[in-house]
Design a protein around this motif. Structure first.
Motif, mmCIF file in Angstrom:
data_model
loop_
_atom_site.group_PDB
_atom_site.id
_atom_site.type_symbol
_atom_site.label_atom_id
_atom_site.label_comp_id
_atom_site.label_asym_id
_atom_site.label_seq_id
_atom_site.Cartn_x
_atom_site.Cartn_y
_atom_site.Cartn_z
ATOM 1 N N UNK A 65 0.913 -1.186 -0.197
ATOM 2 C CA UNK A 65 -0.024 0.027 -0.003
ATOM 3 C C UNK A 65 0.859 1.295 0.167
ATOM 4 N N UNK A 66 1.765 1.379 0.855
ATOM 5 C CA UNK A 66 2.885 2.210 0.873
ATOM 6 C C UNK A 66 3.660 2.772 -0.465
ATOM 7 N N UNK A 67 3.982 1.672 -1.177
ATOM 8 C CA UNK A 67 4.805 1.963 -2.409
ATOM 9 C C UNK A 67 3.801 2.579 -3.398
ATOM 10 N N UNK A 68 2.452 1.504 -3.367
ATOM 11 C CA UNK A 68 1.340 1.985 -4.377
ATOM 12 C C UNK A 68 1.208 3.723 -4.217
ATOM 13 N N UNK A 69 1.023 4.064 -2.786
ATOM 14 C CA UNK A 69 0.548 5.402 -2.404
ATOM 15 C C UNK A 69 1.863 6.388 -2.952
ATOM 16 N N UNK A 70 2.931 5.967 -2.674
ATOM 17 C CA UNK A 70 4.058 6.862 -3.062
ATOM 18 C C UNK A 70 4.281 6.845 -4.695
ATOM 19 N N UNK A 71 3.928 6.045 -5.397
ATOM 20 C CA UNK A 71 3.869 5.991 -6.799
ATOM 21 C C UNK A 71 3.013 6.942 -7.427
ATOM 22 N N UNK A 72 1.605 6.812 -6.918
ATOM 23 C CA UNK A 72 0.594 7.737 -7.229
ATOM 24 C C UNK A 72 0.903 9.225 -6.751
ATOM 25 N N UNK A 73 1.474 9.364 -5.857
ATOM 26 C CA UNK A 73 2.015 10.807 -5.398
ATOM 27 C C UNK A 73 2.909 11.386 -6.407
ATOM 28 N N UNK A 74 3.822 10.179 -6.862
ATOM 29 C CA UNK A 74 4.647 10.755 -7.637
ATOM 30 C C UNK A 74 4.138 11.058 -9.219
ATOM 31 N N UNK A 75 3.359 10.262 -9.595
ATOM 32 C CA UNK A 75 2.585 10.466 -10.857
ATOM 33 C C UNK A 75 1.888 11.574 -10.887
ATOM 34 N N UNK A 76 1.334 12.132 -9.804
ATOM 35 C CA UNK A 76 0.541 13.512 -9.730
ATOM 36 C C UNK A 76 1.746 14.514 -10.257
ATOM 37 N N UNK A 77 2.904 14.547 -9.276
ATOM 38 C CA UNK A 77 3.960 15.543 -9.579
ATOM 39 C C UNK A 77 4.382 15.614 -10.895
ATOM 40 N N UNK A 78 4.719 14.230 -11.230
ATOM 41 C CA UNK A 78 5.198 13.832 -12.695
ATOM 42 C C UNK A 78 4.633 14.514 -13.694
ATOM 43 N N UNK A 79 3.051 14.134 -13.610
ATOM 44 C CA UNK A 79 2.243 14.583 -14.767
ATOM 45 C C UNK A 79 2.263 16.441 -14.696
ATOM 46 N N UNK A 80 2.215 16.859 -13.757
ATOM 47 C CA UNK A 80 2.433 18.441 -13.671
ATOM 48 C C UNK A 80 3.523 18.751 -14.296
ATOM 49 N N UNK A 81 4.616 18.313 -14.016
ATOM 50 C CA UNK A 81 5.967 18.750 -14.606
ATOM 51 C C UNK A 81 5.898 18.286 -15.966
ATOM 52 N N UNK A 82 5.299 17.280 -16.530
ATOM 53 C CA UNK A 82 5.386 16.804 -17.751
ATOM 54 C C UNK A 82 4.543 17.834 -18.467
ATOM 55 N N UNK A 83 3.812 18.504 -18.242
ATOM 56 C CA UNK A 83 3.096 19.563 -18.825
ATOM 57 C C UNK A 83 3.792 20.625 -19.312
ATOM 58 N N UNK A 84 4.727 21.204 -18.462
ATOM 59 C CA UNK A 84 5.707 21.877 -18.497
ATOM 60 C C UNK A 84 6.712 21.602 -19.592
ATOM 61 N N UNK A 85 7.394 20.544 -19.393
ATOM 62 C CA UNK A 85 8.451 19.909 -20.271
ATOM 63 C C UNK A 85 7.910 19.378 -21.853
ATOM 64 N N UNK A 86 6.622 19.094 -21.840
ATOM 65 C CA UNK A 86 6.106 18.875 -23.201
ATOM 66 C C UNK A 86 6.113 20.206 -23.963
ATOM 67 N N UNK A 87 5.843 21.164 -23.113
ATOM 68 C CA UNK A 87 5.648 22.541 -23.873
ATOM 69 C C UNK A 87 7.044 22.946 -24.275
ATOM 70 N N UNK A 88 8.012 22.968 -23.465
ATOM 71 C CA UNK A 88 9.205 23.322 -23.513
ATOM 72 C C UNK A 88 10.053 22.578 -24.888
ATOM 73 N N UNK A 89 9.744 21.157 -24.770
ATOM 74 C CA UNK A 89 10.386 20.361 -25.687
ATOM 75 C C UNK A 89 9.702 19.921 -26.744
#
Ligand code: IPE
Ligand code: IPE
Ligand code: MG
Length: 235
Positions: A65-89
């Motif tokens: 459960x811990x690992x899945x939760x931490x992955x979901x948290x990571x996907x949330x931040x990764x998705x937001x960062x990716x919106x920016x990097x997709x635009x830049x690149x």
């Protein structure tokens, strides 16, 4: 050098890489996500047009459960960062897999990421999230069966193209090269239909440590191969 048009990656070994450093698995995942940003840029610099990466499998829900939760948290931040990097690149991002199992807010962010990058003309970047090839094929068959029942498709006229067009990867060419990091040599339910004629490359390097040079080494090996697609090479 002949650059593969489409490279698929099973980015494995985040946990083991972190453990070897005496760090928690979540640290490995965070560093793995960071490395993915770098490799996206490297891939495009090298001339790769399509990159498809395995981020979370339909089987990965079985982790703690811990690992899945931490992955979901990571996907949330990764998705937001990716919106920016997709635009830049200038990257066009497309999610494959079944995001309906994710929390509403993550589903919304993933849609926003696809929508905001859909007109970009650089790297076509597919992220596999809650992806399993058997699940993808099952969902495709369900849709095909429904279209047959509605009279939109004729069962006798179904072709391989019909199947491909109903997969999450519709419109995307099959991968030329598959890379799996961190020593395991199996597909773990990744792109079973699409990898029919793909060249496979396995490396012991764990994903967070995988570099542009490692990617180039995979491409060099790919170049040394003789792809036949069932045909016979003319001598
Ligand atoms: C790959 O790294 C990332 C995901 C599957 C989410 P792992 O988490 O599988 O790392 P290892 O294989 O346990 O080292
Ligand atoms: C495959 O890696 C899935 C992803 C990389 C997202 P796993 O580490 O989950 O696969 P197995 O369990 O070793 O087959
Ligand atoms: Mg693993």
């Amino acid at each position: 050098m002949n650059i593969p048009q489409h490279v698929a990656i099973i980015l494995d070994g985040n946990g083991r890489w972190a453990k070897a450093k005496g760090m928690p698995r979540s640290y490995g995942h965070a560093r793995g996500a960071k490395n993915l940003e770098t490799i996206c840029r490297d891939a495009y610099d090298i001339g790769i047009k399509y990159l498809t990466v395995y981020l979370f499998s339909t089987e990965n829900w079985k982790r703690s459960r811990d690992e899945v939760d931490s992955l979901m948290k990571l996907f949330r931040s990764y998705t937001k960062t990716c919106i920016r990097t997709a635009r830049e690149n200038n990257m066009k991002v497309h999610v494959i897999g079944d995001p309906t199992a994710f929390d509403e807010d993550l589903q919304e962010s993933l849609k926003a990421l696809e929508e905001s990058s859909k007109d970009n003309t650089g790297l076509h970047f597919q992220i596999a999230l809650n992806y399993g090839s058997r699940d993808e094929i099952t969902r495709a068959v369900r849709r095909i069966a429904a279209e047959c029942a509605e009279g939109k498709l004729d069962p006798a006229s179904l072709t391989e193209e019909t199947i491909s067009a109903h997969l999450d990867t519709a419109g995307i060419p099959d991968p030329d090269l598959l890379i799996r990091t961190s020593g395991e040599e199996r597909l773990s339910n990744y792109l079973l239909w699409q990898l029919a004629y793909t060249e496979f490359y396995f490396t012991d390097v764990p994903w967070p440590a995988f570099t542009k040079d490692d990617l180039l080494a995979a491409i060099e090996k790919y170049n040394a191969r003789d792809r036949r697609f069932g045909g016979r090479k003319e001598s």
